[in-house]
Write a protein that holds these residues in place. Sequence first.
Motif, mmCIF file in Angstrom:
data_model
loop_
_atom_site.group_PDB
_atom_site.id
_atom_site.type_symbol
_atom_site.label_atom_id
_atom_site.label_comp_id
_atom_site.label_asym_id
_atom_site.label_seq_id
_atom_site.Cartn_x
_atom_site.Cartn_y
_atom_site.Cartn_z
ATOM 1 N N GLU A 233 0.606 0.977 12.780
ATOM 2 C CA GLU A 233 0.905 1.353 11.399
ATOM 3 C C GLU A 233 2.028 2.393 11.349
ATOM 4 O OE1 GLU A 233 -1.349 3.131 7.413
ATOM 5 O OE2 GLU A 233 -2.274 3.310 9.387
ATOM 6 N N LEU B 148 5.498 1.850 9.359
ATOM 7 C CA LEU B 148 5.920 2.794 8.324
ATOM 8 C C LEU B 148 7.320 3.326 8.599
ATOM 9 C CD1 LEU B 148 2.604 4.821 7.769
ATOM 10 C CD2 LEU B 148 3.709 3.257 6.141
ATOM 11 N N LEU C 10 9.788 0.671 7.670
ATOM 12 C CA LEU C 10 9.902 0.508 6.220
ATOM 13 C C LEU C 10 10.650 1.673 5.581
ATOM 14 C CD1 LEU C 10 6.307 -0.828 5.345
ATOM 15 C CD2 LEU C 10 8.402 -2.137 5.784
ATOM 16 N N ARG C 11 10.361 2.879 5.983
ATOM 17 C CA ARG C 11 11.005 4.048 5.385
ATOM 18 C C ARG C 11 12.495 4.130 5.726
ATOM 19 N NH1 ARG C 11 6.077 8.017 7.279
ATOM 20 N NH2 ARG C 11 4.583 7.445 5.637
ATOM 21 N N THR D 97 8.760 0.459 -2.751
ATOM 22 C CA THR D 97 7.471 0.637 -2.076
ATOM 23 C C THR D 97 7.665 0.962 -0.596
ATOM 24 O OG1 THR D 97 6.450 -0.958 -3.600
ATOM 25 C CG2 THR D 97 5.223 -0.421 -1.591
ATOM 26 N N PHE D 98 8.688 0.342 0.035
ATOM 27 C CA PHE D 98 8.957 0.610 1.445
ATOM 28 C C PHE D 98 9.400 2.058 1.647
ATOM 29 C CE2 PHE D 98 9.985 -4.071 2.710
ATOM 30 C CZ PHE D 98 8.698 -4.435 2.339
ATOM 31 N N ALA E 210 6.461 4.308 1.412
ATOM 32 C CA ALA E 210 5.283 3.772 2.117
ATOM 33 C C ALA E 210 4.426 4.901 2.700
ATOM 34 C CB ALA E 210 5.730 2.832 3.229
ATOM 35 N N GLU E 211 3.133 4.842 2.425
ATOM 36 C CA GLU E 211 2.179 5.820 2.952
ATOM 37 C C GLU E 211 1.110 5.164 3.835
ATOM 38 O OE1 GLU E 211 2.360 9.017 2.693
ATOM 39 O OE2 GLU E 211 4.090 9.055 1.332
ATOM 40 N N VAL F 254 -0.200 1.150 5.600
ATOM 41 C CA VAL F 254 -0.031 -0.288 5.837
ATOM 42 C C VAL F 254 -1.349 -0.833 6.367
ATOM 43 C CG1 VAL F 254 1.179 -2.067 7.138
ATOM 44 C CG2 VAL F 254 2.426 -0.044 6.354
ATOM 45 N N VAL G 273 1.315 -2.985 1.753
ATOM 46 C CA VAL G 273 1.895 -1.646 1.853
ATOM 47 C C VAL G 273 1.468 -0.877 0.615
ATOM 48 C CG1 VAL G 273 4.012 -0.287 2.062
ATOM 49 C CG2 VAL G 273 3.868 -2.576 3.114
ATOM 50 N N ASN G 274 0.794 0.248 0.840
ATOM 51 C CA ASN G 274 0.263 1.036 -0.276
ATOM 52 C C ASN G 274 -0.600 0.173 -1.194
ATOM 53 O OD1 ASN G 274 1.735 3.143 0.771
ATOM 54 N ND2 ASN G 274 3.295 3.148 -0.834
ATOM 55 N N LEU H 115 9.356 -7.051 6.237
ATOM 56 C CA LEU H 115 8.013 -6.542 6.533
ATOM 57 C C LEU H 115 7.396 -7.311 7.704
ATOM 58 C CD1 LEU H 115 5.563 -4.767 5.872
ATOM 59 C CD2 LEU H 115 4.896 -6.460 4.134
#
Length: 273
Positions: free
Chosen positions: A132, A136, A139-140, A148-149, A152-153, A155, A166-167, A180
Motif C-alpha cells: 500500500e 500511494l 499515486l501521489r 483522488t490520486f 490518496a490516503e 488503498v 483509493v480512499n 492504478l
Amino acid sequence: MEKSEKKWTEYARQRQNSLDLQASRQRKISDLKAKLTKTTELWEQAGRHYTVSLRSPTTELRTKLRSLNREAGYAQRALEELATRKSIVAELREAQLRRDDLQREIDTVQAVIKASEKRNQSQISQARHFIELEILDFLRRDLERQSTFKNAESVNFEFDGDRINVNGESFFSASSMVYLRNSFIASMTIAAANEKSFSHPRFMLMDTIEDKGMEPERSKNFQRILYEKSSTAISKNQMIIATSMIAPELDNPDVTVGAFYTHQNRTLRFANV
C-alpha cells in the motif's frame, strides 16, 4: 423169647433217643425261629429307621447342594461379568490414555497452526501495508490528472474479488485505471525487493504500460518512478516493461534492451524476394 425182648428193648431205647433228639431239635428250631422273627423285626425296624434317616439328610443335602450350585452359578456369572467389565475398563482406560495422547497432539498441532496463522496473518498484514505504501507513492507522484490520486490516503485491494480502491473510490477514468493497475503490479515487486520476508519474485514483466488513452508524459513519469524504485531497492531485481513512449533519459543501453521499433523500423521484416 428172652432174646426177642432184648431186641425190642433196644429198639425202644433208640426210638426214645430219636424222639428226644427230635424234640430237642424242634425246641432249637422253635428258639431259632423266635430269634429269627425277632431279629428280622429288629432288622426291618433298623432298615426303616435307616431309610428314614438316610432319606432326610440326603434331601436336605441335595437341597443345599442345589442352592450352593445356584449360588456358584451366580458367582461364576458375576465373575464373568466382572472379568468382562475389567476388560472393558482396561480397554476404556487404554482408550482414554490414547485419547489424552491424541488430544495433546491435537492441542500441539492446533497451537502450531494458530501460531502459523497468526504469523501468516501478521505477514500478510505487513505485506499489504508495504504494498500500500508503494502504491500511494506512485499515486501521489502521478501527474495532476486524478485528484483522488494526489490526495490518496489509503488503498485497499482484494485478490479474490479483483478489486482495488483509493480512499474508498473505485471508479476512475480509463487512463487512471491503467495507471492504478500498473502501480499496483509494480508495487508488489518493489515491496518484495525491499523486504526479506516477501516470497514474491523480485522480477516483473509488463508487456505494455500504455492503454486506454494513456498520454506520453504520464507514462514517462511512471517510468521514471519505476526506474528510481528499482535502482534504489535493497535487493537485486529485474523489471521489464514494453513501451512506445520511453522517457528520453532512460533511452540508453544501460537501461534498455533491444531496438526501438518505429513505422520505418518494424518488428517483422521480410527478405526481398
